[in-house]
Scaffold this motif. Structure first.
Motif, PDB file in Angstrom:
ATOM      1  N   ARG A  13      -5.616  -9.112   2.949  1.00 38.85           N
ATOM      2  CA  ARG A  13      -4.152  -8.852   3.310  1.00 38.85           C
ATOM      3  C   ARG A  13      -3.640  -7.661   2.420  1.00 38.85           C
ATOM      4  NH1 ARG A  13      -1.402 -14.168   2.275  1.00 38.85           N
ATOM      5  NH2 ARG A  13      -2.625 -13.863   0.293  1.00 38.85           N
ATOM      6  N   PHE A  14      -2.680  -7.069   3.093  1.00 40.58           N
ATOM      7  CA  PHE A  14      -1.952  -6.021   2.208  1.00 40.58           C
ATOM      8  C   PHE A  14      -0.263  -6.312   2.830  1.00 40.58           C
ATOM      9  CE2 PHE A  14      -3.524  -3.565   5.848  1.00 40.58           C
ATOM     10  CZ  PHE A  14      -2.299  -2.913   6.408  1.00 40.58           C
ATOM     11  N   LEU A  15       0.799  -5.932   2.056  1.00 39.55           N
ATOM     12  CA  LEU A  15       1.961  -5.759   2.205  1.00 39.55           C
ATOM     13  C   LEU A  15       2.756  -4.660   2.493  1.00 39.55           C
ATOM     14  CD1 LEU A  15       4.216  -8.199   2.220  1.00 39.55           C
ATOM     15  CD2 LEU A  15       4.697  -7.394  -0.042  1.00 39.55           C
ATOM     16  N   VAL A  16       3.172  -4.326   3.738  1.00 40.82           N
ATOM     17  CA  VAL A  16       3.815  -2.984   4.228  1.00 40.82           C
ATOM     18  C   VAL A  16       5.121  -2.991   4.453  1.00 40.82           C
ATOM     19  CG1 VAL A  16       3.553  -3.345   6.697  1.00 40.82           C
ATOM     20  CG2 VAL A  16       3.112  -1.110   5.743  1.00 40.82           C
ATOM     21  N   THR A  17       5.888  -1.892   4.193  1.00 37.53           N
ATOM     22  CA  THR A  17       7.241  -1.771   4.497  1.00 37.53           C
ATOM     23  C   THR A  17       7.684  -2.057   5.779  1.00 37.53           C
ATOM     24  OG1 THR A  17       6.695   0.679   4.666  1.00 37.53           O
ATOM     25  CG2 THR A  17       7.932  -0.182   2.582  1.00 37.53           C
ATOM     26  N   PRO A  18       9.097  -2.583   5.867  1.00 39.87           N
ATOM     27  CA  PRO A  18       9.518  -2.966   7.389  1.00 39.87           C
ATOM     28  C   PRO A  18       9.314  -1.694   8.120  1.00 39.87           C
ATOM     29  CG  PRO A  18      10.970  -3.736   5.601  1.00 39.87           C
ATOM     30  CD  PRO A  18      10.010  -2.771   4.933  1.00 39.87           C
ATOM     31  N   SER A  19       9.329  -1.851   9.685  1.00 41.03           N
ATOM     32  CA  SER A  19       8.962  -0.867  10.522  1.00 41.03           C
ATOM     33  C   SER A  19      10.511  -0.160  10.923  1.00 41.03           C
ATOM     34  CB  SER A  19       8.427  -1.428  11.989  1.00 41.03           C
ATOM     35  OG  SER A  19       7.233  -1.878  11.571  1.00 41.03           O
ATOM     36  N   LYS A  20      10.906   0.574   9.868  1.00 38.26           N
ATOM     37  CA  LYS A  20      12.028   1.250   9.917  1.00 38.26           C
ATOM     38  C   LYS A  20      12.114   2.552   8.885  1.00 38.26           C
ATOM     39  CE  LYS A  20      15.599  -0.878   7.635  1.00 38.26           C
ATOM     40  NZ  LYS A  20      16.430  -1.926   7.340  1.00 38.26           N
ATOM     41  N   PRO A  21      13.005   3.421   8.751  1.00 40.43           N
ATOM     42  CA  PRO A  21      12.964   4.525   7.684  1.00 40.43           C
ATOM     43  C   PRO A  21      12.739   3.837   6.427  1.00 40.43           C
ATOM     44  CG  PRO A  21      14.649   5.018   9.669  1.00 40.43           C
ATOM     45  CD  PRO A  21      14.114   3.552   9.725  1.00 40.43           C
ATOM     46  N   PRO A  22      11.950   4.258   5.736  1.00 38.98           N
ATOM     47  CA  PRO A  22      11.569   3.680   4.458  1.00 38.98           C
ATOM     48  C   PRO A  22      12.802   3.602   3.511  1.00 38.98           C
ATOM     49  CG  PRO A  22       9.679   4.972   4.935  1.00 38.98           C
ATOM     50  CD  PRO A  22      10.820   5.316   6.010  1.00 38.98           C
ATOM     51  N   GLY A  23      13.483   4.717   3.360  1.00 35.52           N
ATOM     52  CA  GLY A  23      14.764   4.845   2.487  1.00 35.52           C
ATOM     53  C   GLY A  23      16.017   3.822   2.991  1.00 35.52           C
ATOM     54  N   LEU A  24      15.716   3.355   4.011  1.00 35.38           N
ATOM     55  CA  LEU A  24      16.758   2.134   4.630  1.00 35.38           C
ATOM     56  C   LEU A  24      16.321   0.896   4.223  1.00 35.38           C
ATOM     57  CD1 LEU A  24      17.879   3.794   8.113  1.00 35.38           C
ATOM     58  CD2 LEU A  24      18.806   4.253   5.904  1.00 35.38           C
ATOM     59  N   THR A  25      15.191   0.735   3.668  1.00 34.27           N
ATOM     60  CA  THR A  25      14.929  -0.801   3.319  1.00 34.27           C
ATOM     61  C   THR A  25      15.904  -1.259   2.354  1.00 34.27           C
ATOM     62  OG1 THR A  25      12.528   0.044   3.369  1.00 34.27           O
ATOM     63  CG2 THR A  25      13.192  -2.070   2.498  1.00 34.27           C
ATOM     64  N   GLU A  26      16.410  -2.646   2.713  1.00 36.34           N
ATOM     65  CA  GLU A  26      17.487  -3.257   2.026  1.00 36.34           C
ATOM     66  C   GLU A  26      16.730  -3.960   0.968  1.00 36.34           C
ATOM     67  OE1 GLU A  26      20.448  -3.043   2.522  1.00 36.34           O
ATOM     68  OE2 GLU A  26      20.585  -2.129   4.506  1.00 36.34           O
ATOM     69  N   PRO A  27      17.437  -4.313  -0.237  1.00 40.71           N
ATOM     70  CA  PRO A  27      16.933  -5.328  -1.055  1.00 40.71           C
ATOM     71  C   PRO A  27      16.881  -6.564  -0.605  1.00 40.71           C
ATOM     72  CG  PRO A  27      18.966  -4.030  -2.001  1.00 40.71           C
ATOM     73  CD  PRO A  27      18.924  -3.787  -0.591  1.00 40.71           C
ATOM     74  N   GLY A  28      15.753  -7.135  -1.015  1.00 39.82           N
ATOM     75  CA  GLY A  28      15.249  -8.489  -0.362  1.00 39.82           C
ATOM     76  C   GLY A  28      14.879  -8.708   0.934  1.00 39.82           C
ATOM     77  N   GLU A  29      14.776  -7.624   1.562  1.00 42.37           N
ATOM     78  CA  GLU A  29      14.236  -7.482   3.000  1.00 42.37           C
ATOM     79  C   GLU A  29      12.947  -7.757   3.364  1.00 42.37           C
ATOM     80  OE1 GLU A  29      14.348  -4.545   6.969  1.00 42.37           O
ATOM     81  OE2 GLU A  29      15.190  -3.808   4.934  1.00 42.37           O
ATOM     82  N   ALA A  30      12.557  -8.592   4.052  1.00 39.26           N
ATOM     83  CA  ALA A  30      10.900  -8.969   4.095  1.00 39.26           C
ATOM     84  C   ALA A  30      10.084  -7.746   4.601  1.00 39.26           C
ATOM     85  CB  ALA A  30      11.069 -10.063   5.230  1.00 39.26           C
ATOM     86  N   CYS A  31       9.056  -7.798   3.782  1.00 40.04           N
ATOM     87  CA  CYS A  31       8.050  -6.938   4.041  1.00 40.04           C
ATOM     88  C   CYS A  31       7.062  -7.571   5.080  1.00 40.04           C
ATOM     89  CB  CYS A  31       7.421  -6.246   2.774  1.00 40.04           C
ATOM     90  SG  CYS A  31       8.319  -5.648   1.880  1.00 40.04           S
ATOM     91  N   GLN A  71      -5.082   0.044   6.417  1.00 41.02           N
ATOM     92  CA  GLN A  71      -5.633  -1.056   6.920  1.00 41.02           C
ATOM     93  C   GLN A  71      -7.019  -0.584   6.741  1.00 41.02           C
ATOM     94  OE1 GLN A  71      -6.318  -2.262  11.076  1.00 41.02           O
ATOM     95  NE2 GLN A  71      -5.736  -4.344  10.368  1.00 41.02           N
ATOM     96  N   ARG A  72      -7.559   0.634   7.216  1.00 39.52           N
ATOM     97  CA  ARG A  72      -9.120   1.011   7.069  1.00 39.52           C
ATOM     98  C   ARG A  72      -9.291   1.611   5.653  1.00 39.52           C
ATOM     99  NH1 ARG A  72     -13.416   2.433  10.248  1.00 39.52           N
ATOM    100  NH2 ARG A  72     -11.980   1.463  12.091  1.00 39.52           N
ATOM    101  N   ILE A  73      -8.023   1.936   4.801  1.00 37.04           N
ATOM    102  CA  ILE A  73      -8.293   2.354   3.563  1.00 37.04           C
ATOM    103  C   ILE A  73      -8.614   1.257   2.835  1.00 37.04           C
ATOM    104  CG2 ILE A  73      -7.318   3.281   1.476  1.00 37.04           C
ATOM    105  CD1 ILE A  73      -5.799   5.488   3.209  1.00 37.04           C
ATOM    106  N   TYR A  74      -7.972   0.153   2.897  1.00 36.16           N
ATOM    107  CA  TYR A  74      -8.059  -1.199   2.140  1.00 36.16           C
ATOM    108  C   TYR A  74      -9.470  -1.677   2.475  1.00 36.16           C
ATOM    109  CZ  TYR A  74      -3.298  -1.210   0.761  1.00 36.16           C
ATOM    110  OH  TYR A  74      -2.059  -0.654   0.151  1.00 36.16           O
ATOM    111  N   ARG A  75      -9.874  -1.479   3.709  1.00 33.58           N
ATOM    112  CA  ARG A  75     -11.135  -2.197   3.993  1.00 33.58           C
ATOM    113  C   ARG A  75     -12.236  -1.493   3.543  1.00 33.58           C
ATOM    114  NH1 ARG A  75     -11.722  -1.380  10.170  1.00 33.58           N
ATOM    115  NH2 ARG A  75      -9.697  -2.868  10.019  1.00 33.58           N
ATOM    116  N   THR A  76     -12.413  -0.071   3.351  1.00 35.96           N
ATOM    117  CA  THR A  76     -13.243   0.581   2.887  1.00 35.96           C
ATOM    118  C   THR A  76     -13.327   1.325   1.154  1.00 35.96           C
ATOM    119  OG1 THR A  76     -12.428   2.712   3.444  1.00 35.96           O
ATOM    120  CG2 THR A  76     -13.802   1.499   5.174  1.00 35.96           C
ATOM    121  N   ARG A  77     -12.086   0.767   0.944  1.00 35.31           N
ATOM    122  CA  ARG A  77     -11.792   1.528  -0.662  1.00 35.31           C
ATOM    123  C   ARG A  77     -11.397   0.064  -1.278  1.00 35.31           C
ATOM    124  NH1 ARG A  77     -10.404   6.766  -1.131  1.00 35.31           N
ATOM    125  NH2 ARG A  77     -10.252   6.131  -3.258  1.00 35.31           N
TER     126      ARG A  77
END
Length: 225
Positions: free
Chosen positions: A39-57, A78-84
């Motif tokens: 598994r990996f953790l990715v930013t919310p599906s929004k402009p990255p700079g607008l990510t709020e403190p405590g917002e769920a990834c 996903q493919r990078i984590y799978r192959t690297r």
């Protein structure tokens, strides 16, 4: 998500805001950090700079289809984590100098310290289309190979590092390498100006001296988390 280290979520959010604060992303872009082999953790599906403190990834599996609500180009991560297996962080970004150079179908040569990390030059994925299917993602990651970055003609770049902090630092370095390359082109010196040879680049592309730790501190200074 109770088994996920809360510090990892904080790192992903801080990285997203740092990328936005320093102009490496705008409305588009995303970053992620590996949780474990599956598994990996990715930013919310929004402009990255607008990510709020405590917002769920968002948790994404390394294998299988993307969950609902996940941006299509996250399949590159996903493919990078799978192959690297050594990669712990990935950044997809669209900074201005890099976008300009990629739009010209060029990538920067190793002309200064920051460029050394991509010596002799980062590869180019020569396709301007968005990477929203598995075949294109496979092509991008094949072009990346074992490198630290791949640029996509007219469509930004991806960096991969052992940690997300390093992947963010590499995005900063790649943008500056592209700035130097564009200056060389404007001066008419792109073909004659010196470049670092393989040994010079190997010695300069160091992690020693807290290089990436200091850059992370700079990029995240003032972050609310």
């Amino acid at each position: 998500m109770s088994d996920i280290d809360p510090a990892l979520s904080v790192t992903v959010r801080k990285a997203a805001r740092a990328l936005g604060r320093h102009g490496l992303v705008h409305a588009y872009g995303h970053c992620s950090a590996r949780i474990d082999a599956d598994r990996f953790l990715v930013t919310p599906s929004k402009p990255p700079g607008l990510t709020e403190p405590g917002e769920a990834c968002q948790v994404v599996p390394v294998e299988g289809p993307l969950p609902d609500g996940i941006l299509g180009e996250v399949r590159i991560h996903q493919r990078i984590y799978r192959t690297r297996p050594e990669v712990g962080g990935v950044v997809r970004f669209m900074s201005p100098q890099m976008m300009a150079l990629a739009g010209l179908g060029r990538t920067p040569r190793a002309r200064h310290g920051f460029g050394a990390y991509f010596s002799p030059a980062p590869p180019l994925w020569d396709d301007p289309q968005l990477v929203r299917d598995d075949d294109k993602a496979a092509g991008v990651v094949a072009a990346l190979g074992t490198g630290r970055a791949v640029m996509m003609r007219g469509n930004g770049a991806v960096t991969a590092g052992e940690t997300l902090q390093k992947a963010v630092g590499l995005a900063f370095y790649l943008e500056d390498a592209c700035r130097v390359e564009i200056e060389a082109l404007k001066a008419g010196l792109a073909e004659t100006a010196p470049v670092l040879d393989a040994e010079e680049a190997r010695l300069r592309a160091t992690d020693a001296g807290m290089i990436f730790e200091r850059l992370w501190d700079y990029l995240t200074a003032g972050d609310p988390e």
